[in-house]
Design a protein around this motif. Structure first.
Motif, mmCIF file in Angstrom:
data_model
loop_
_atom_site.group_PDB
_atom_site.id
_atom_site.type_symbol
_atom_site.label_atom_id
_atom_site.label_comp_id
_atom_site.label_asym_id
_atom_site.label_seq_id
_atom_site.Cartn_x
_atom_site.Cartn_y
_atom_site.Cartn_z
ATOM 1 N N THR A 1 0.840 -1.190 0.000
ATOM 2 C CA THR A 1 0.000 0.000 0.000
ATOM 3 C C THR A 1 0.878 1.243 0.000
ATOM 4 N N ARG A 2 0.584 2.131 -0.934
ATOM 5 C CA ARG A 2 1.291 3.423 -0.964
ATOM 6 C C ARG A 2 0.816 4.287 0.188
ATOM 7 N N SER A 3 1.578 5.371 0.436
ATOM 8 C CA SER A 3 1.184 6.261 1.530
ATOM 9 C C SER A 3 -0.196 6.881 1.285
ATOM 10 N N VAL B 1 -3.169 0.665 -3.841
ATOM 11 C CA VAL B 1 -2.456 -0.608 -3.732
ATOM 12 C C VAL B 1 -1.590 -0.835 -4.976
ATOM 13 N N VAL B 2 -0.343 -1.198 -4.747
ATOM 14 C CA VAL B 2 0.568 -1.561 -5.823
ATOM 15 C C VAL B 2 0.597 -3.080 -5.848
ATOM 16 N N SER B 3 0.305 -3.702 -7.001
ATOM 17 C CA SER B 3 0.406 -5.163 -6.996
ATOM 18 C C SER B 3 1.227 -5.657 -8.184
ATOM 19 N N TYR C 1 19.410 2.781 -5.452
ATOM 20 C CA TYR C 1 19.259 4.062 -6.156
ATOM 21 C C TYR C 1 18.474 3.853 -7.444
ATOM 22 N N ALA C 2 17.668 4.880 -7.794
ATOM 23 C CA ALA C 2 16.858 4.790 -9.009
ATOM 24 C C ALA C 2 17.197 5.909 -9.989
ATOM 25 N N GLY C 3 16.770 5.709 -11.224
ATOM 26 C CA GLY C 3 17.040 6.661 -12.294
ATOM 27 C C GLY C 3 16.398 8.026 -12.104
ATOM 28 N N ASP C 4 15.364 8.117 -11.259
ATOM 29 C CA ASP C 4 14.691 9.401 -11.052
ATOM 30 C C ASP C 4 15.184 10.141 -9.817
ATOM 31 N N GLY C 5 16.303 9.691 -9.226
ATOM 32 C CA GLY C 5 16.852 10.383 -8.058
ATOM 33 C C GLY C 5 16.374 9.802 -6.740
ATOM 34 N N TYR C 6 15.465 8.824 -6.808
ATOM 35 C CA TYR C 6 14.979 8.181 -5.584
ATOM 36 C C TYR C 6 16.053 7.253 -5.045
ATOM 37 N N SER C 7 16.162 7.180 -3.728
ATOM 38 C CA SER C 7 17.030 6.164 -3.134
ATOM 39 C C SER C 7 16.511 5.824 -1.754
ATOM 40 N N VAL D 1 14.444 -2.748 -14.208
ATOM 41 C CA VAL D 1 14.611 -3.582 -13.025
ATOM 42 C C VAL D 1 13.929 -2.887 -11.852
ATOM 43 N N ARG D 2 13.124 -3.637 -11.122
ATOM 44 C CA ARG D 2 12.462 -3.095 -9.943
ATOM 45 C C ARG D 2 12.727 -4.002 -8.748
ATOM 46 N N VAL D 3 13.012 -3.376 -7.608
ATOM 47 C CA VAL D 3 13.167 -4.141 -6.377
ATOM 48 C C VAL D 3 11.774 -4.403 -5.819
ATOM 49 N N ARG E 1 6.613 -2.319 3.003
ATOM 50 C CA ARG E 1 6.021 -1.090 2.460
ATOM 51 C C ARG E 1 6.544 -0.800 1.055
ATOM 52 N N ALA E 2 5.663 -0.216 0.270
ATOM 53 C CA ALA E 2 5.984 0.080 -1.129
ATOM 54 C C ALA E 2 7.204 0.979 -1.286
ATOM 55 N N MET E 3 7.545 1.737 -0.252
ATOM 56 C CA MET E 3 8.706 2.630 -0.393
ATOM 57 C C MET E 3 10.018 1.857 -0.611
ATOM 58 N N TYR E 4 10.007 0.561 -0.275
ATOM 59 C CA TYR E 4 11.204 -0.255 -0.532
ATOM 60 C C TYR E 4 11.225 -0.863 -1.929
ATOM 61 N N TRP E 5 10.134 -0.727 -2.645
ATOM 62 C CA TRP E 5 10.023 -1.322 -3.977
ATOM 63 C C TRP E 5 10.563 -0.342 -5.007
ATOM 64 N N VAL E 6 11.837 -0.228 -5.067
ATOM 65 C CA VAL E 6 12.489 0.802 -5.892
ATOM 66 C C VAL E 6 12.318 0.510 -7.376
ATOM 67 N N ARG E 7 11.638 1.430 -8.040
ATOM 68 C CA ARG E 7 11.467 1.312 -9.497
ATOM 69 C C ARG E 7 12.735 1.827 -10.183
ATOM 70 N N MET E 8 12.918 1.513 -11.445
ATOM 71 C CA MET E 8 14.017 2.055 -12.263
ATOM 72 C C MET E 8 15.370 1.916 -11.560
ATOM 73 N N GLU F 1 9.109 12.681 -3.661
ATOM 74 C CA GLU F 1 8.108 12.715 -2.591
ATOM 75 C C GLU F 1 8.263 11.576 -1.581
ATOM 76 N N GLY F 2 8.574 10.392 -2.101
ATOM 77 C CA GLY F 2 8.699 9.224 -1.224
ATOM 78 C C GLY F 2 9.889 9.284 -0.282
ATOM 79 N N MET F 3 10.769 10.280 -0.447
ATOM 80 C CA MET F 3 11.952 10.374 0.414
ATOM 81 C C MET F 3 11.775 11.368 1.556
HETATM 82 N N1 LIG Z 1 12.350 4.977 -8.623
HETATM 83 C C1 LIG Z 1 11.420 5.187 -7.694
HETATM 84 N N2 LIG Z 1 10.948 4.133 -7.026
HETATM 85 C C2 LIG Z 1 10.004 4.312 -6.075
HETATM 86 C C3 LIG Z 1 9.542 5.606 -5.737
HETATM 87 C C4 LIG Z 1 10.066 6.719 -6.482
HETATM 88 O O1 LIG Z 1 9.682 7.889 -6.281
HETATM 89 N N3 LIG Z 1 10.999 6.450 -7.460
HETATM 90 N N4 LIG Z 1 8.629 5.775 -4.728
HETATM 91 C C5 LIG Z 1 8.496 4.667 -3.766
HETATM 92 C C6 LIG Z 1 7.301 4.822 -2.953
HETATM 93 S S1 LIG Z 1 7.389 5.943 -1.687
HETATM 94 C C7 LIG Z 1 6.171 4.095 -3.201
HETATM 95 S S2 LIG Z 1 4.801 4.198 -2.191
HETATM 96 C C8 LIG Z 1 6.105 3.135 -4.339
HETATM 97 C C9 LIG Z 1 4.919 3.423 -5.211
HETATM 98 O O2 LIG Z 1 4.800 2.363 -6.119
HETATM 99 P P1 LIG Z 1 4.255 2.599 -7.590
HETATM 100 O O3 LIG Z 1 5.037 3.727 -8.171
HETATM 101 O O4 LIG Z 1 4.427 1.308 -8.315
HETATM 102 O O5 LIG Z 1 2.834 2.992 -7.443
HETATM 103 O O6 LIG Z 1 7.268 3.155 -5.142
HETATM 104 C C10 LIG Z 1 8.483 3.307 -4.450
HETATM 105 N N5 LIG Z 1 9.540 3.212 -5.412
#
Ligand SMILES: Nc1nc2c(c(=O)[nH]1)N[C@H]1C(S)=C(S)[C@@H](COP(=O)(O)O)O[C@H]1N2
Ligand SMILES: [Mo]
Length: 367
Positions: free
Chosen positions: A74-76, A80-82, A110-116, A147-149, A155-162, A264-266
C-alpha cells in the motif's frame, strides 16, 4: 461446391487458433523471445563489493536462479501496488561475488529518477528482496523498470522502481549521542526561507544551517544520518544527500525533511529524532504527539533520554537559549520532566527542587 466446404473448415480452425494465441498473449505468458529480451543490455551498478564498481546486465540477472512471487503493498496515499515479480533474490546475486547480504550494515538502492532508500537490517535479514526484471511474465515498462526491487510484505517505499545502483555499506550504525538538541527550540533560531515543494511554497530551514549551528559540520567520519518519524518510520540518508535538503518548519507534520528536488517518497514527515554523529536532535512536539500527550503534559526526562538511544551519563548539563547552564547528577533526575508548549521546551528538575528552565535548548552528557 465440395472443394469450397473443405476449405471452410480449416479456415474456422485458423481463426480459432489465432484467437487462442491472442488470448494467451493478453495473459502475458506467451511473449516472443524478442519481446522478453528488450532490456537485456540495460545494467545496474553494484558499488562497495569490490575496489571497482561492477556492472550487471539484465541478461546476467536472467542467468541466475529466479523466483516468481505475487505481492501487494500500500502506498502512503492508500492505493495498492500489486505485482507478480520474477527475478533473482538479492542473496542469489551476491553469491556470485562470494558475499552475503548480512555482511553489510546498510544496503542502499538508487533509481534513475533520483529516488534512493536504505534497506533496514531487519528487512535485509528476514525478507525476500527480489531484483525483478519481469512483472506478470513481461518485461517491466520504462516508468518502473527495466529492473524493480520488490520486497513482498514490506512497504511500497522499498520497492524501488528504475533501479540503477546498489550500494553495499559497512560503516558503523548510529553512535550513542553525547548531546541532545531540541528542534522545537533550535529551528526558530535559524532563518527560514520559502521553497517550492511540488506546487506549494513552504517555509524551511537548510539542513546545513541546522548542522553548522548545533553539531560539528566538519565531522567527515559521519557517513549516514538517521531519522525517525511519529508514524514509526525510520530512515537513513547519506550525509551528502541529507545536507542538500531542508527541514520544513511550519504547518502540519513539521518538522519535515524535504526539498524542492527531493522525490516525494523520500520526505520524512513528523520527524521525531535526527541523529547526526554524536548529536541527536529531538522534536518534543512530535514526540508528544506520538505519545498522544496533550500540550503542557509532562514527559519524564528518563523516557526522553531513552527515546534518542540511551544517552547514558553520570551527569547532565542543561543549557538554555541564552547559554545559561545547570548541571545535575543522573541520580538527582528521577523526578525530572520536560514540557513542550508553543513557546518552547521547559525543564523541571522535579521533587519540588528549584531550577526550572523555561527556554531549554539542549542537554549534554558530561563525562
Ligand atoms: N524509482 C522510484 N521508485 C520508487 C519511488 C520513487 O519515487 N521512485 N517511490 C516509492 C514509494 S514511496 C512508493 S509508495 C512506491 C509506489 O509504487 P508505484 O510507483 O508502483 O505505485 O514506489 C516506491 N519506489
Ligand atoms: Mo510511498
Amino acid at each position: 461446391m465440395k472443394e469450397k466446404k473443405k476449405i471452410r473448415v480449416p479456415a474456422v480452425c485458423v481463426i480459432l487458433f489465432c484467437m487462442i494465441l491472442g488470448f494467451s498473449a493478453c495473459g502475458g505468458s506467451n511473449l516472443s523471445e524478442e519481446e522478453l529480451s528488450v532490456n537485456d543490455n540495460a545494467t545496474i551498478t553494484l558499488h562497495g563489493l569490490d575496489d571497482e564498481d561492477i556492472q550487471v546486465s539484465v541478461s546476467e540477472l536472467k542467468e541466475l536462479k529466479s523466483v516468481t512471487k505475487k505481492a501487494e503493498a500500500t502506498r502512503s496515499n492508500g492505493q495498492v501496488v500489486s505485482v507478480k515479480a520474477t527475478g533473482p533474490l538479492l542473496e542469489t546475486l551476491l553469491e556470485k561475488y562470494g558475499v552475503q547480504k548480512e555482511d553489510f550494515n546498510t544496503i542502499r538502492f538508487y533509481a534513475g529518477d533520483g529516488y534512493s532508500i536504505a534497506m533496514p537490517s531487519t528487512i535485509i535479514e528476514n525478507d525476500d528482496i527480489i531484483i525483478a526484471y519481469y512483472d506478470g511474465g513481461a518485461p517491466i515498462g520504462d516508468e518502473d523498470g527495466p529492473v524493480r526491487v520488490v520486497v513482498p510484505g514490506q512497504r511500497a517505499m522499498y520497492w524501488v522502481r528504475m533501479l540503477t545502483q546498489i550500494d553495499f555499506e559497512s560503516e558503523a550504525s548510529a553512535v550513542t549521542p553525547s548531546s541532545l538538541v531540541f528542534l522545537d527550540a533550535a529551528l526558530p533560531q535559524l532563518s527560514a526561507e520559502s521553497i517550492k515543494v511540488g506546487e506549494q511554497d513552504v517555509s524551511a530551514v537548510k539542513t546545513q544551517d541546522l548542522i553548522s549551528a548545533f553539531a560539528d559540520i566538519d565531522d567527515n567520519t559521519i557517513y549516514n544520518v538517521y531519522m525517525t518519524a511519529s508514524d514509526g518510520l525510520s530512515k537513513n540518508e547519506t550525509r551528502a544527500n541529507f545536507m542538500k535538503e531542508y527541514i520544513r518548519v511550519s504547518g502540519d507534520g513539521a518538522p519535515e525533511f524535504t526539498g524542492p528536488a527531493l522525490p516525494e517518497g523520500m520526505t520524512v514527515k513528523g520527524m521525531v529524532t535526527l541523529h547526526y554523529g554524536d548529536t541527536a536532535f529531538l522534536s518534543l512536539s512530535q514526540y508528544a504527539e506520538m505519545e498522544k500527550m496533550t500540550e503542557g503534559e509532562k514527559l519524564l526526562f528518563s523516557d526522553v533520554i531513552k527515546k534518542i538511544g540511551t544517552m547514558t551519563s553520570d551527569t547532565y548539563r542543561f543549557i538554555d537559549k541564552d547559554g545559561n547552564s545547570s548541571q545535575y547528577a543522573f541520580d538527582e533526575l528521577s523526578g525530572a520532566s520536560l514540557t513542550y508548549s508553543s513557546s518552547g521546551v521547559s525543564f523541571d528538575p522535579g521533587n519540588g527542587k528549584d531550577g526550572v528552565i523555561s527556554n531549554l535548548l539542549k542537554i549534554e552528557a558530561v563525562s
